[in-house]
Every structure is written in structure tokens, then in C-alpha cells.
Design a protein around this motif. Structure first.
Motif, PDB file in Angstrom:
ATOM      1  N   VAL A  29       1.099  -1.167  -0.008  1.00 14.44           N
ATOM      2  CA  VAL A  29       0.018  -0.072  -0.139  1.00 14.44           C
ATOM      3  C   VAL A  29       0.998   1.194   0.111  1.00 14.44           C
ATOM      4  CG1 VAL A  29      -1.622   1.586   1.281  1.00 14.44           C
ATOM      5  CG2 VAL A  29      -2.196  -1.051   1.280  1.00 14.44           C
ATOM      6  N   TRP A  30       0.549   1.882  -1.378  1.00 14.35           N
ATOM      7  CA  TRP A  30       1.986   3.588  -1.342  1.00 14.35           C
ATOM      8  C   TRP A  30       0.642   4.482  -0.560  1.00 14.35           C
ATOM      9  CZ3 TRP A  30       3.050  -0.380  -3.571  1.00 14.35           C
ATOM     10  CH2 TRP A  30       4.319  -0.493  -3.634  1.00 14.35           C
ATOM     11  N   LEU A  31       0.996   5.041   0.685  1.00 17.06           N
ATOM     12  CA  LEU A  31      -0.331   6.331   1.221  1.00 17.06           C
ATOM     13  C   LEU A  31       0.718   7.553   0.987  1.00 17.06           C
ATOM     14  CD1 LEU A  31      -2.720   5.346   3.071  1.00 17.06           C
ATOM     15  CD2 LEU A  31      -1.579   5.934   4.853  1.00 17.06           C
ATOM     16  N   GLU A  32      -0.194   8.000   0.972  1.00 17.97           N
ATOM     17  CA  GLU A  32       0.741   9.671   0.674  1.00 17.97           C
ATOM     18  C   GLU A  32       0.381  10.346   2.301  1.00 17.97           C
ATOM     19  OE1 GLU A  32       1.092  11.930  -3.649  1.00 17.97           O
ATOM     20  OE2 GLU A  32      -1.013  13.449  -2.165  1.00 17.97           O
ATOM     21  N   VAL A  33       0.719  11.531   2.663  1.00 15.46           N
ATOM     22  CA  VAL A  33       0.457  11.718   3.535  1.00 15.46           C
ATOM     23  C   VAL A  33       1.084  13.667   3.759  1.00 15.46           C
ATOM     24  CG1 VAL A  33       1.073  11.497   6.137  1.00 15.46           C
ATOM     25  CG2 VAL A  33       1.433   9.481   5.251  1.00 15.46           C
ATOM     26  N   GLY A  34       0.149  14.429   3.836  1.00 14.23           N
ATOM     27  CA  GLY A  34       0.237  15.535   3.935  1.00 14.23           C
ATOM     28  C   GLY A  34       1.046  16.184   5.444  1.00 14.23           C
ATOM     29  N   ALA A  35       2.210  17.017   4.619  1.00 15.24           N
ATOM     30  CA  ALA A  35       3.000  17.312   5.775  1.00 15.24           C
ATOM     31  C   ALA A  35       2.246  18.326   6.887  1.00 15.24           C
ATOM     32  CB  ALA A  35       3.839  18.319   4.815  1.00 15.24           C
ATOM     33  N   LEU A  36       1.245  18.168   6.809  1.00  9.32           N
ATOM     34  CA  LEU A  36       0.876  19.048   8.202  1.00  9.32           C
ATOM     35  C   LEU A  36      -0.353  18.301   8.837  1.00  9.32           C
ATOM     36  CD1 LEU A  36      -0.093  22.769   6.574  1.00  9.32           C
ATOM     37  CD2 LEU A  36       2.053  21.282   7.590  1.00  9.32           C
ATOM     38  N   SER A  37      -0.373  16.975   8.870  1.00 12.78           N
ATOM     39  CA  SER A  37      -1.005  16.372   9.587  1.00 12.78           C
ATOM     40  C   SER A  37      -1.250  15.419  10.490  1.00 12.78           C
ATOM     41  CB  SER A  37      -1.019  14.402   8.027  1.00 12.78           C
ATOM     42  OG  SER A  37       0.094  14.267   7.993  1.00 12.78           O
ATOM     43  N   CYS A  38       0.427  15.705  11.329  1.00 13.39           N
ATOM     44  CA  CYS A  38       0.264  15.913  12.353  1.00 13.39           C
ATOM     45  C   CYS A  38       0.188  13.947  12.037  1.00 13.39           C
ATOM     46  CB  CYS A  38      -0.565  16.410  13.168  1.00 13.39           C
ATOM     47  SG  CYS A  38      -0.368  17.844  13.767  1.00 13.39           S
ATOM     48  N   VAL A  39       0.871  13.311  11.794  1.00 16.30           N
ATOM     49  CA  VAL A  39       1.079  11.705  11.606  1.00 16.30           C
ATOM     50  C   VAL A  39       2.414  11.654  11.754  1.00 16.30           C
ATOM     51  CG1 VAL A  39       1.014   9.794  10.037  1.00 16.30           C
ATOM     52  CG2 VAL A  39      -0.862  11.533  10.498  1.00 16.30           C
ATOM     53  N   GLU A  40       2.585  10.684  12.707  1.00 10.86           N
ATOM     54  CA  GLU A  40       3.499  10.130  13.152  1.00 10.86           C
ATOM     55  C   GLU A  40       3.819   9.158  13.132  1.00 10.86           C
ATOM     56  OE1 GLU A  40       6.463   8.834  16.675  1.00 10.86           O
ATOM     57  OE2 GLU A  40       4.709   9.845  17.189  1.00 10.86           O
ATOM     58  N   VAL A  99      -2.872  28.086   4.007  1.00 10.96           N
ATOM     59  CA  VAL A  99      -2.201  27.035   3.896  1.00 10.96           C
ATOM     60  C   VAL A  99      -3.622  26.155   2.773  1.00 10.96           C
ATOM     61  CG1 VAL A  99      -2.186  24.335   4.909  1.00 10.96           C
ATOM     62  CG2 VAL A  99      -0.711  26.723   5.847  1.00 10.96           C
ATOM     63  N   ASP A 100      -3.219  25.779   1.903  1.00 16.84           N
ATOM     64  CA  ASP A 100      -4.381  25.167   1.006  1.00 16.84           C
ATOM     65  C   ASP A 100      -4.707  23.840   1.237  1.00 16.84           C
ATOM     66  OD1 ASP A 100      -5.206  27.497  -0.310  1.00 16.84           O
ATOM     67  OD2 ASP A 100      -3.256  27.172  -1.749  1.00 16.84           O
ATOM     68  N   SER A 101      -3.611  22.795   1.367  1.00 10.19           N
ATOM     69  CA  SER A 101      -3.950  21.437   1.326  1.00 10.19           C
ATOM     70  C   SER A 101      -1.925  21.132   2.462  1.00 10.19           C
ATOM     71  CB  SER A 101      -3.371  20.556   0.208  1.00 10.19           C
ATOM     72  OG  SER A 101      -2.443  21.369  -0.227  1.00 10.19           O
ATOM     73  N   GLY A 102      -2.869  19.898   2.828  1.00  9.66           N
ATOM     74  CA  GLY A 102      -1.387  19.418   3.289  1.00  9.66           C
ATOM     75  C   GLY A 102      -1.374  18.469   4.657  1.00  9.66           C
ATOM     76  N   ASP A 103      -3.329  18.253   5.039  1.00  7.00           N
ATOM     77  CA  ASP A 103      -3.136  17.539   5.917  1.00  7.00           C
ATOM     78  C   ASP A 103      -3.429  16.273   5.695  1.00  7.00           C
ATOM     79  OD1 ASP A 103      -5.751  18.860   5.016  1.00  7.00           O
ATOM     80  OD2 ASP A 103      -6.585  20.209   6.836  1.00  7.00           O
ATOM     81  N   ALA A 104      -3.783  16.065   4.732  1.00 10.07           N
ATOM     82  CA  ALA A 104      -4.641  14.963   3.989  1.00 10.07           C
ATOM     83  C   ALA A 104      -3.982  13.548   3.837  1.00 10.07           C
ATOM     84  CB  ALA A 104      -5.862  14.911   2.850  1.00 10.07           C
ATOM     85  N   LEU A 105      -4.565  12.983   4.045  1.00 11.37           N
ATOM     86  CA  LEU A 105      -4.118  10.892   4.542  1.00 11.37           C
ATOM     87  C   LEU A 105      -4.934  10.609   3.161  1.00 11.37           C
ATOM     88  CD1 LEU A 105      -2.249  10.319   6.277  1.00 11.37           C
ATOM     89  CD2 LEU A 105      -3.635   8.860   6.350  1.00 11.37           C
ATOM     90  N   GLN A 106      -4.493  10.048   1.605  1.00 10.14           N
ATOM     91  CA  GLN A 106      -5.016   9.057   0.466  1.00 10.14           C
ATOM     92  C   GLN A 106      -3.898   8.020  -0.231  1.00 10.14           C
ATOM     93  OE1 GLN A 106      -4.842  12.049  -2.669  1.00 10.14           O
ATOM     94  NE2 GLN A 106      -5.901  10.956  -3.991  1.00 10.14           N
ATOM     95  N   ILE A 107      -5.598   7.027  -0.545  1.00 10.85           N
ATOM     96  CA  ILE A 107      -3.901   5.811  -1.080  1.00 10.85           C
ATOM     97  C   ILE A 107      -3.415   6.593  -2.274  1.00 10.85           C
ATOM     98  CG2 ILE A 107      -4.244   3.407  -1.755  1.00 10.85           C
ATOM     99  CD1 ILE A 107      -6.502   3.721   0.676  1.00 10.85           C
ATOM    100  N   LYS A 108      -1.841   5.938  -2.882  1.00 13.76           N
ATOM    101  CA  LYS A 108      -1.469   6.254  -3.931  1.00 13.76           C
ATOM    102  C   LYS A 108      -1.426   5.363  -4.862  1.00 13.76           C
ATOM    103  CE  LYS A 108      -1.037   9.977  -5.538  1.00 13.76           C
ATOM    104  NZ  LYS A 108      -1.866  11.079  -6.265  1.00 13.76           N
ATOM    105  N   GLU A 109      -1.390   4.325  -4.085  1.00  8.22           N
ATOM    106  CA  GLU A 109      -1.404   2.790  -5.484  1.00  8.22           C
ATOM    107  C   GLU A 109      -1.611   1.475  -4.336  1.00  8.22           C
ATOM    108  OE1 GLU A 109       2.691   3.374  -7.848  1.00  8.22           O
ATOM    109  OE2 GLU A 109       2.030   1.052  -7.823  1.00  8.22           O
ATOM    110  N   LEU A 110      -2.007   0.773  -4.961  1.00  7.82           N
ATOM    111  CA  LEU A 110      -2.365  -0.350  -4.273  1.00  7.82           C
ATOM    112  C   LEU A 110      -1.686  -1.686  -4.931  1.00  7.82           C
ATOM    113  CD1 LEU A 110      -5.864  -1.466  -3.235  1.00  7.82           C
ATOM    114  CD2 LEU A 110      -4.154  -0.198  -1.897  1.00  7.82           C
ATOM    115  N   GLU A 111      -1.152  -2.537  -4.446  1.00 10.60           N
ATOM    116  CA  GLU A 111       0.261  -3.839  -5.190  1.00 10.60           C
ATOM    117  C   GLU A 111      -0.517  -4.930  -4.660  1.00 10.60           C
ATOM    118  OE1 GLU A 111       4.624  -4.624  -5.229  1.00 10.60           O
ATOM    119  OE2 GLU A 111       4.024  -5.400  -3.809  1.00 10.60           O
ATOM    120  N   VAL A 112      -1.310  -5.422  -5.832  1.00  2.70           N
ATOM    121  CA  VAL A 112      -1.942  -6.794  -5.436  1.00  2.70           C
ATOM    122  C   VAL A 112      -1.935  -8.111  -6.264  1.00  2.70           C
ATOM    123  CG1 VAL A 112      -4.205  -4.974  -5.244  1.00  2.70           C
ATOM    124  CG2 VAL A 112      -3.372  -6.556  -7.468  1.00  2.70           C
ATOM    125  N   GLU A 113      -2.252  -9.038  -5.242  1.00  2.00           N
ATOM    126  CA  GLU A 113      -1.612 -10.568  -6.433  1.00  2.00           C
ATOM    127  C   GLU A 113      -3.393 -11.248  -6.914  1.00  2.00           C
ATOM    128  OE1 GLU A 113      -1.034 -13.087  -3.395  1.00  2.00           O
ATOM    129  OE2 GLU A 113       1.078 -12.393  -3.352  1.00  2.00           O
TER     130      GLU A 113
END
Ligand SMILES: [Zn+2]
Ligand SMILES: [Zn+2]
Length: 113
Positions: A29-40, A99-113
Motif C-alpha cells: 500500500v502506498w500512502l501519501e501523507v500530507g506534511a501538516l497531517s500531524c501523523v507520526e 495553507v491550501d492543502s497538506g493535512d490529508a492522507l491518500q492512497i496512491k497505489e495498491l499492489e495486489v495478487e
């Protein structure tokens, strides 16, 4: 800690995608994490493993893509990228940023079987 709820909504989206495409197993799973999302990152990885247990994504590899936030500087009228809250404009060092964006989490890609 909000990472667990973020991971729960992520796995919900993954499960919907998987059902639509008849996938048996998600391996990455490729997850894009915005720089302002406060996610550790470490707790995000931990929570992700927990919510994936017993799902099609159990044992999948989590790839985190850090995405800088977009902001508009009122002082020098330009679109700039910032990587933290209360940031200064990298061009003019001003603090009048919208600030226009940057607090979001988004799935960019899935690798599947
Ligand atoms: Zn948190
Ligand atoms: Zn500026």
C-alpha cells in the motif's frame, strides 16, 4: 492519537477497492501523507498493521510518501510549499500564509495478487 482512525478509514477504502476488482490479497500500500497531517510515521505503521489483521491486506507492506503542503503567500503573492505548521514563506520569509492543502492522507497505489 488519531493514527488509528486514519488507518481504519484507509483499510475501509482498500476493502471497497478490493471487492470491486475481485482481489485476493493486497501486498503493498502506498500512502501519501500530507506534511501538516500531524501523523507520526512509527505509530502510523503500527496502527496500519493492527487494522490490517484479518483483512485482505494482512501482512502488506506500507510505503509512506511524504507530500509537502501547498500555501499561498500574501506578502510576495506566490504559491509555495511548506513542510510544517506556522511556517515562514521560503521566498520572502513572511508569515502571511494561507495553507491550501497538506493535512490529508491518500492512497496512491495498491499492489495486489
Ligand atoms: Zn496522532
Ligand atoms: Zn512570500
Amino acid at each position: 492519537m488519531h493514527e488509528i482512525s486514519l488507518c481504519e478509514s484507509t483499510i475501509e477504502i482498500i476493502q471497497k477497492q478490493v471487492q470491486q476488482h475481485g482481489v485476493k490479497r493486497v501486498t503493498g500500500v502506498w500512502l501519501e501523507v500530507g506534511a501538516l497531517s500531524c501523523v507520526e510515521e512509527s505509530s502510523l505503521r503500527f496502527c496500519f498493521d493492527v487494522v490490517c489483521r484479518g483483512t485482505v491486506a494482512e501482512g502488506s507492506q506500507l510505503h509512506i510518501i511524504h507530500k509537502p503542503a501547498q500555501a499561498w503567500c500574501w506578502d510576495c503573492s506566490s504559491e509555495v510549499e511548506i513542510t510544517q505548521h506556522e511556517a515562514q514563506c521560503p521566498k520572502c520569509q513572511g508569515f502571511s500564509l494561507r495553507v491550501d492543502s497538506g493535512d490529508a492522507l491518500q492512497i496512491k497505489e495498491l499492489e495486489v495478487e
